[in-house]
Design an enzyme around this catalytic site. Structure first.
Site, mmCIF file in Angstrom:
data_model
loop_
_atom_site.group_PDB
_atom_site.id
_atom_site.type_symbol
_atom_site.label_atom_id
_atom_site.label_comp_id
_atom_site.label_asym_id
_atom_site.label_seq_id
_atom_site.Cartn_x
_atom_site.Cartn_y
_atom_site.Cartn_z
ATOM 1 N N ILE A 1 0.875 -1.192 0.000
ATOM 2 C CA ILE A 1 0.000 0.000 0.000
ATOM 3 C C ILE A 1 0.904 1.232 0.000
ATOM 4 C CG2 ILE A 1 -2.177 0.841 1.031
ATOM 5 C CD1 ILE A 1 -1.322 -0.750 3.577
ATOM 6 N N HIS A 2 0.584 2.176 -0.848
ATOM 7 C CA HIS A 2 1.318 3.442 -0.807
ATOM 8 C C HIS A 2 0.551 4.617 -1.397
ATOM 9 C CE1 HIS A 2 2.154 2.418 -5.014
ATOM 10 N NE2 HIS A 2 2.328 3.708 -5.193
ATOM 11 N N ARG A 3 -0.581 4.358 -2.066
ATOM 12 C CA ARG A 3 -1.295 5.433 -2.767
ATOM 13 C C ARG A 3 -1.758 6.521 -1.812
ATOM 14 N NH1 ARG A 3 -1.037 5.541 -8.301
ATOM 15 N NH2 ARG A 3 -0.563 3.378 -8.805
ATOM 16 N N ASP B 1 -2.434 -1.586 -3.799
ATOM 17 C CA ASP B 1 -2.988 -0.417 -4.485
ATOM 18 C C ASP B 1 -1.990 0.086 -5.523
ATOM 19 O OD1 ASP B 1 -1.067 0.850 -2.941
ATOM 20 O OD2 ASP B 1 -2.474 2.007 -1.736
#
Ligand code: UD1
Ligand code: UDP
Length: 368
Positions: free
Chosen positions: A211-213, A286
């Site tokens: 996850i990083h968005r 994501d």
């Protein structure tokens, strides 16, 4: 032909590695008049050793001619600093073309600097759209596409998106350079990566998650729900391994989110990532790149977004959009249906060669 390649973020290192390798191969076989001279400009958008250097070493990406060391900051600050520095560099280097990748702030800054100087731009991974204008990536890709000379599209959908916006000149369906990359590197990963042993993981007994968005990390409620779904899954169903982007690590600390059951690790190298993906039971992500890699690895993917640019992975039944909804994430583990796969959705693994062919064609025309 003198090419300036502008990159700065992790997925751009991986994408450009494929094209730089193809340029090297082309030069080894071509006559002097056809030589492609590539200089890499690293904007410094990503700078941690595990977000940058590791990829240059492992993928043998040519050393950047310069690292602008711009680092992190607000969108305006980061993009503005890049623009100033890239403009100066393009003025002194006078390339024949500027090559940019994907949809990050480094992409936008490179393209804007080039167009203002009337330099042609080649955009790799052109035509992708999420139709969500709150995403920074959507602004970056729309602007870049509208000022590019050569638009290298990975899919038919991306061509259709461009057509709808009135862009048809210079558009080429070449496939996805990330597919080139997977084909070239997967065998190497099998030979060289010891990540499963290092983490004591047994194939097909764990799920992999990234996850990083901004849409997840910058919204506390979304991030909390996603982590809660991971924690409950890790506690009762299956081990979850999360190579964590520094942005997410910072947010989890700021929000005091307790992670007890999921296995958080540092970001991993590309070869380690390919192996972790291949042997996972599921992938939660994501990331844009990871959705496609899950598809190529034939591993079901649960995408933690409300929409995706990579619509073919969803249509083919390998990718499920769960958003940041706790119930959907949990349910998707139970309800997934695995469909038949066509590996040609993203080209034939020769996107880099097709890109070089078009660059040479353009150069030939310019020389006439
Ligand atoms: C950027 C791209 C995104 C892409 C992602 C790939 C933009 C607007 N976003 O998002 O499209 O999917 O890269 O990974 O260009 N940080 C570090 N060390 C680093 C890099 C970042 O600690 O080496 C931290 C900093 O706190 C920084 C934050 O991560 O503020 C965000 O970094 P940034 O490059 O702005 O955006 P990404 O989330 O990485
Ligand atoms: N990746 C990696 N190590 C990690 C996480 C991701 O090598 O710890 C690779 C992944 O295999 C893919 C690319 O980075 O090739 C995707 O980058 P990211 O998710 O940062 O960005 P996005 O694709 O969403 O723009």
């Amino acid at each position: 032909m003198k090419i300036i390649t502008i990159i700065g973020a992790r997925p751009q290192f991986i994408k450009s590695a494929a094209v730089s390798r193809a340029i090297k191969q082309h030069n080894a076989l071509s006559s002097h008049s056809d030589t492609l001279e590539e200089a890499i400009v690293h904007t410094g958008q990503h700078y941690d050793q595990k977000m940058s250097d590791i990829f240059f070493k492992e993928l043998e990406i040519p050393e950047p001619a310069i690292n602008l060391n711009i680092g992190s900051g607000s969108h305006g600050f980061q993009t503005g600093q890049m623009l100033i520095r890239i403009e100066a560099l393009l003025l002194s280097e006078k390339p024949d073309i500027v090559l940019v990748y994907g949809d990050t702030n480094s992409t936008l800054a490179g393209a804007l600097a080039a167009v203002k100087l009337h330099l042609p731009i080649a955009h790799v991974e052109s035509g992708l759209r999420s139709f969500n204008k709150r995403m920074p990536e959507e602004h970056n890709r729309i602007v870049t596409d509208h000022i590019s000379t050569l638009l290298f599209c990975p899919t038919k959908t991306s061509i259709e998106n461009l057509t709808r916006e009135g862009i048809s000149e210079g558009v080429h369906l070449v496939g996805d350079v990330m597919f080139d990359s997977v084909l070239y590197n997967f065998e190497l990963a099998q030979k060289k990566s010891a990540i499963l042993d290092r983490l004591s993981l047994i194939p097909k007994t764990y799920a992999l998650a990234t996850i990083h968005r901004a849409e997840n990390t910058d919204h506390a409620e979304r991030l909390k729900k996603i982590i809660q779904a991971f924690e409950d899954t890790a506690k009762s169903k299956i081990q979850i391994v999360i190579p964590m982007h520094p942005r997410t690590r910072k947010r989890i600390a700021e929000l005091n989110i307790d992670v007890k059951y999921s296995m958080i690790i540092e970001p991993v190298s590309y070869l380690d990532m390919l192996l972790l993906e291949k042997h996972a039971s599921f992938i939660f992500t994501d990331s844009g790149g990871v959705q496609k890699e899950a598809y190529w690895a034939k591993v079901p993917c649960i995408t933690l977004r409300d929409e995706t640019e990579w619509v073919e992975t969803v249509a083919s039944g390998w990718n499920f959009l769960a958003g940041a909804d706790y119930g959907s994430i949990i349910a998707s583990l139970e309800n997934r249906t695995v469909a038949k796969q066509s590996t040609s959705l993203y080209g034939n693994g020769n996107a880099s060669q097709l890109i070089i062919r078009e660059l040479l064609r353009m150069n030939g025309k310019a020389a006439l």
